[in-house]
Design a protein around this motif. Structure first.
Motif, short mmCIF file in Angstrom:
data_model
loop_
_atom_site.label_atom_id
_atom_site.label_comp_id
_atom_site.label_asym_id
_atom_site.label_seq_id
_atom_site.Cartn_x
_atom_site.Cartn_y
_atom_site.Cartn_z
N VAL A 1 0.84 -1.21 0.00
CA VAL A 1 0.00 0.00 0.00
C VAL A 1 0.87 1.26 0.00
O VAL A 1 1.85 1.35 0.74
N GLY B 1 0.32 7.75 -1.47
CA GLY B 1 0.18 8.80 -2.47
C GLY B 1 1.39 8.83 -3.39
O GLY B 1 2.39 8.16 -3.13
N VAL C 1 7.60 10.26 -2.80
CA VAL C 1 8.52 9.28 -2.20
C VAL C 1 8.90 9.69 -0.78
O VAL C 1 9.34 10.82 -0.56
N GLY D 1 8.71 3.53 5.44
CA GLY D 1 7.28 3.31 5.61
C GLY D 1 6.67 3.88 6.88
O GLY D 1 5.45 3.95 7.01
CL1 6GU Z 1 3.69 3.69 1.92
N1 6GU Z 1 6.25 4.29 1.62
C1 6GU Z 1 7.24 5.05 1.12
N2 6GU Z 1 8.51 4.74 1.42
N3 6GU Z 1 7.04 6.08 0.32
C2 6GU Z 1 5.77 6.36 0.04
C3 6GU Z 1 4.69 5.64 0.52
C4 6GU Z 1 4.96 4.59 1.32
N4 6GU Z 1 3.55 6.16 0.05
C5 6GU Z 1 3.92 7.19 -0.69
N5 6GU Z 1 5.25 7.32 -0.71
#
Ligand code: 6GU
Length: 244
Positions: free
Chosen positions: A136, A139, A142, A146
């Motif tokens: 998941v 959005g 980056v 998590g």
């Molecule tokens: Cl869930 N993890 C990371 N590392 N970057 C993200 C993200 C998740 N959702 C959007 N960018």
């Protein structure tokens, strides 16, 4: 509900001790455990990452600490047949309110926070034996890892669990207005720095207030989120809605 989070930065999740979520944990409505991935390393340096096979920038999280950590989470919580394993990743399906509703009905959620370039893919394959694995994203941007995404998801999910929110009526109102943005709100004083509260809100005519709020919702949604207007069920729009 039980929630497990596995991370190399458990301190990142400290805000989950606060506010409504913190109280839900104290009251036993939410059983939330944060596990340090490094507790499952066996070397002197508690190493969790290594260079990628095939080359390329950055580091990849090694399979063995993750295998041990997921086995531990699984055996410490035998109640649910197959817990959901949410793997936060910019490459996942985009988290939305419907996912929050669906996850809020589960007995046991596990979040596996990756850092660096990600977790060795064999961990994800292996996890499917004991978990329903769902990558998941929150959005299209980056993040470094998590953890912050997991906090976002836990807040969205936990507030839907009965007893977490003080006034459950606000959840009902929200669910009715899911596709429309919220209307603007005002409180006292009625005039502030030369700006007045819209007169209709001072009058006490509930029908006119409801009409005003719905018009504002439609106007806001059309200007700020034209992508959402497509999702509006045309059959549910009345003539006055269309005039807005
Ligand atoms: Cl869930 N993890 C990371 N590392 N970057 C993200 C993200 C998740 N959702 C959007 N960018």
């Amino acid at each position: 509900m039980r929630i497990d989070v596995v991370s190399i930065f458990p301190e990142y999740l400290a805000p989950l001790d606060l506010s409504l979520i913190g109280r839900a944990r104290e009251e036993g409505i939410l059983n939330l455990n944060v596990t340090n991935l490094r507790d499952f390393t066996t070397d002197r340096h508690h190493k969790v990452d290594d260079t990628p096979y095939g080359g390329g920038a950055g580091m990849v999280m090694m399979p063995e600490p993750w295998g041990q950590a997921l086995d531990s989470v699984r055996t410490s919580a035998p109640e649910a047949a197959k817990p959901i394993l949410i793997v936060p990743s910019p490459a996942g399906a985009v988290f939305d309110q419907q996912m929050a509703y669906d996850f809020a009905e589960e007995d046991h959620l596990v979040f596996a926070c990756g850092r660096y370039e990600g977790i060795d893919e064999r961990v994800i394959d292996y996890a499917r034996e004991n978990f329903t694995v769902i990558p998941v994203s929150i959005g299209d941007y980056v993040l470094n890892g998590g953890e912050v995404a997991v906090m976002v998801m836990i807040e969205a999910i936990a507030r839907l669990i009965p007893g977490v929110i003080g006034n459950p009526e606000s959840l009902v109102e929200e669910s009715h207005s899911d596709v429309l943005l919220e209307y603007p709100v005002y409180t006292k004083p009625a005039a502030w720095r030369g700006r007045e509260v819209p007169e209709v809100l001072l009058g006490g005519n509930h029908q006119r207030v409801a009409r005003f709020r719905r018009d504002e919702q439609i106007r806001r949604t059309a200007t700020r989120r034209p992508d959402l207007i497509k999702l509006l069920d045309a059959a549910k729009l009345n003539r006055k809605d269309r005039d807005a």
